[in-house]
Design a protein around this motif. Structure first.
Motif, PDB file in Angstrom:
ATOM      1  N   PHE A 170       7.132 -12.601   4.706  1.00 42.69           N
ATOM      2  CA  PHE A 170       6.286 -12.568   3.519  1.00 42.69           C
ATOM      3  C   PHE A 170       6.853 -11.541   2.548  1.00 42.69           C
ATOM      4  N   GLN A 171       6.527 -11.688   1.289  1.00 46.06           N
ATOM      5  CA  GLN A 171       7.090 -10.846   0.232  1.00 46.06           C
ATOM      6  C   GLN A 171       5.975 -10.279  -0.632  1.00 46.06           C
ATOM      7  N   LEU A 172       6.124  -9.011  -0.995  1.00 44.57           N
ATOM      8  CA  LEU A 172       5.172  -8.356  -1.888  1.00 44.57           C
ATOM      9  C   LEU A 172       5.943  -7.557  -2.927  1.00 44.57           C
ATOM     10  N   ASP A 173       5.659  -7.802  -4.197  1.00 46.12           N
ATOM     11  CA  ASP A 173       6.258  -7.027  -5.285  1.00 46.12           C
ATOM     12  C   ASP A 173       5.394  -5.791  -5.493  1.00 46.12           C
ATOM     13  N   THR A 174       5.920  -4.630  -5.133  1.00 40.18           N
ATOM     14  CA  THR A 174       5.126  -3.399  -5.187  1.00 40.18           C
ATOM     15  C   THR A 174       5.078  -2.771  -6.573  1.00 40.18           C
ATOM     16  N   SER A 175       5.738  -3.388  -7.548  1.00 40.30           N
ATOM     17  CA  SER A 175       5.748  -2.810  -8.898  1.00 40.30           C
ATOM     18  C   SER A 175       4.494  -3.150  -9.687  1.00 40.30           C
ATOM     19  N   GLY A 176       3.697  -4.097  -9.189  1.00 39.29           N
ATOM     20  CA  GLY A 176       2.469  -4.485  -9.876  1.00 39.29           C
ATOM     21  C   GLY A 176       1.283  -4.378  -8.955  1.00 39.29           C
TER      22      GLY A 176
ATOM     23  N   LEU B 129       0.952   1.462  15.896  1.00 34.39           N
ATOM     24  CA  LEU B 129       1.059   2.899  16.170  1.00 34.39           C
ATOM     25  C   LEU B 129       1.816   3.585  15.040  1.00 34.39           C
ATOM     26  N   ARG B 130       1.164   4.553  14.409  1.00 38.74           N
ATOM     27  CA  ARG B 130       1.781   5.417  13.401  1.00 38.74           C
ATOM     28  C   ARG B 130       2.435   4.632  12.247  1.00 38.74           C
ATOM     29  N   LEU B 131       1.690   3.684  11.687  1.00 41.73           N
ATOM     30  CA  LEU B 131       2.237   2.911  10.565  1.00 41.73           C
ATOM     31  C   LEU B 131       2.599   3.830   9.404  1.00 41.73           C
ATOM     32  N   ARG B 132       1.824   4.873   9.204  1.00 40.96           N
ATOM     33  CA  ARG B 132       2.125   5.799   8.104  1.00 40.96           C
ATOM     34  C   ARG B 132       3.520   6.380   8.229  1.00 40.96           C
ATOM     35  N   GLN B 133       3.945   6.699   9.447  1.00 39.33           N
ATOM     36  CA  GLN B 133       5.283   7.246   9.627  1.00 39.33           C
ATOM     37  C   GLN B 133       6.356   6.207   9.318  1.00 39.33           C
ATOM     38  N   HIS B 134       6.064   4.948   9.600  1.00 41.08           N
ATOM     39  CA  HIS B 134       7.025   3.904   9.254  1.00 41.08           C
ATOM     40  C   HIS B 134       7.164   3.773   7.740  1.00 41.08           C
ATOM     41  N   VAL B 135       6.049   3.883   7.026  1.00 42.56           N
ATOM     42  CA  VAL B 135       6.092   3.828   5.562  1.00 42.56           C
ATOM     43  C   VAL B 135       6.887   5.010   5.012  1.00 42.56           C
ATOM     44  N   GLN B 136       6.615   6.193   5.541  1.00 35.57           N
ATOM     45  CA  GLN B 136       7.362   7.372   5.105  1.00 35.57           C
ATOM     46  C   GLN B 136       8.850   7.221   5.389  1.00 35.57           C
ATOM     47  N   ARG B 137       9.168   6.619   6.528  1.00 31.74           N
ATOM     48  CA  ARG B 137      10.571   6.419   6.889  1.00 31.74           C
ATOM     49  C   ARG B 137      11.259   5.504   5.889  1.00 31.74           C
ATOM     50  N   LEU B 138      10.567   4.464   5.436  1.00 31.28           N
ATOM     51  CA  LEU B 138      11.149   3.568   4.435  1.00 31.28           C
ATOM     52  C   LEU B 138      11.405   4.307   3.131  1.00 31.28           C
ATOM     53  N   GLU B 139      10.447   5.114   2.712  1.00 30.05           N
ATOM     54  CA  GLU B 139      10.630   5.885   1.481  1.00 30.05           C
ATOM     55  C   GLU B 139      11.815   6.843   1.609  1.00 30.05           C
ATOM     56  N   GLU B 140      11.899   7.536   2.726  1.00 28.10           N
ATOM     57  CA  GLU B 140      13.002   8.482   2.923  1.00 28.10           C
ATOM     58  C   GLU B 140      14.347   7.767   2.950  1.00 28.10           C
TER      59      GLU B 140
ATOM     60  N   ALA C 216      -1.111  -0.800   0.554  1.00 31.34           N
ATOM     61  CA  ALA C 216      -0.525  -2.105   0.259  1.00 31.34           C
ATOM     62  C   ALA C 216       0.290  -2.608   1.439  1.00 31.34           C
ATOM     63  N   THR C 217       1.000  -1.708   2.094  1.00 27.24           N
ATOM     64  CA  THR C 217       1.778  -2.088   3.269  1.00 27.24           C
ATOM     65  C   THR C 217       0.865  -2.575   4.380  1.00 27.24           C
ATOM     66  N   ARG C 218      -0.237  -1.881   4.603  1.00 32.20           N
ATOM     67  CA  ARG C 218      -1.197  -2.307   5.621  1.00 32.20           C
ATOM     68  C   ARG C 218      -1.738  -3.702   5.310  1.00 32.20           C
ATOM     69  N   ARG C 219      -2.049  -3.971   4.042  1.00 34.59           N
ATOM     70  CA  ARG C 219      -2.559  -5.289   3.678  1.00 34.59           C
ATOM     71  C   ARG C 219      -1.523  -6.370   3.945  1.00 34.59           C
TER      72      ARG C 219
END
Length: 284
Positions: free
Chosen positions: A5-11, A51-62, A77-80
């Motif tokens: 699935f795809q999500l455009d995070t700019s909007g 488990l620890r989805l927030r850390q996965h999001v932070q890892r992507l940003e880093e 948005a990532t959780r959704r």
């Protein structure tokens, strides 16, 4: 089958913006159809807990920042997007690969079956490989194809390839982090030390969790183990989201310890399982 699935995070990032990108036969094939970016992998527990989805999001940003394309990724948005993929596929257990190629977030999902208990009871064989990451702290999709080629070249029966640094240090696996229980340098009677490289490897989310529980059991050092020192290792194991903690009883032609999963590894496996039971949170 893998569904992406795809999500455009700019909007706006409501559910209506999460669209089907395509289906593939494997995560590797799916990644080959996506733009280069950063990725992270995780699995479900009890069908819809992670488990620890927030850390996965932070890892992507880093990782995208290290790759020269810094961008913010909204955790809600990532959780959704992950929850949308769970509802759409409804597998008993799932494995995800999130790929962030700003501003696009791709959520790839496939059915997940845990590794057989026999591997944890008997341990696995790993072999050394001549491969390294150009940017070791960034989990870049450009490494996926190289790792896949290396896996295909492994000898029959080998579970994982271990990357060895130019200085002879055991760095990490092709898709895992490496740990060794070593005798203390202070004195033979001193407690053993858990050693794992940090400066030149991916800072995996599972690796971080293992370090959390390990510090309750024995001293921890983020100094790599030299390949030449493996004969002194009491125990070894590798970690990843899919494997959790998996004992290693042989590296190349060297038997580790007595050739069976050791007591420290088994204790850490139990503590990791308890952490999962406490902290895996529902997405649906």
């Amino acid at each position: 089958m893998v569904t992406t699935f795809q999500l455009d995070t700019s909007g706006p990032t409501d559910d209506s913006r999460i669209v089907l990108f395509g289906t593939h036969t494997s995560l590797g094939e799916a990644s080959g159809q996506l733009p280069d970016g950063a990725y992270t992998t995780f699995r479900t527990y009890q069908g819809s807990r992670v488990l620890r989805l927030r850390q996965h999001v932070q890892r992507l940003e880093e990782s995208v920042a290290l790759l020269g394309n810094p961008a913010h990724l909204d955790e809600a948005a990532t959780r959704r997007a992950v929850a949308h993929a769970l509802r759409a596929t409804a597998y008993p257990e799932s494995r995800f690969r999130l790929t962030f190629a700003p501003p696009m977030l791709f959520v790839s999902i496939e059915p997940f079956t845990p590794y057989p208990p026999s591997l944890y009871e008997s341990g696995v064989w790993c072999v050394s490989v001549s491969l390294h990451r150009d940017n070791p702290h960034a989990k870049s999709t450009t490494f996926i194809a190289s790792a896949a080629d290396a896996y295909r070249a492994l000898p029959a029966g080998a579970h994982e390839g271990l990357m060895i640094g130019e200085d002879g240090a055991v760095l990490e696996g092709l898709s895992s982090n490496f740990f060794a229980v070593m005798p203390s340098a202070a004195a033979p009677e001193a407690p053993c030390v858990l050693r794992t490289e940090e400066a030149r490897v991916l800072a995996g989310v599972t690796r971080a969790l293992v370090l959390e529980v390990a510090r309750q059991v024995l001293p921890v050092s983020t100094e790599a183990v030299a390949y030449s020192d493996l004969p002194r290792a009491r125990e070894c194991f590798i970690t990843s989201v899919s494997r959790e903690i998996l004992p290693v009883v042989k590296v190349d032609q060297l038997t580790i310890g007595d050739g069976f999963p050791g007591p420290i590894t088994r204790a850490l496996m139990q503590r990791f399982r308890a952490l999962v039971e406490r902290e895996a949170e529902p997405l649906l």
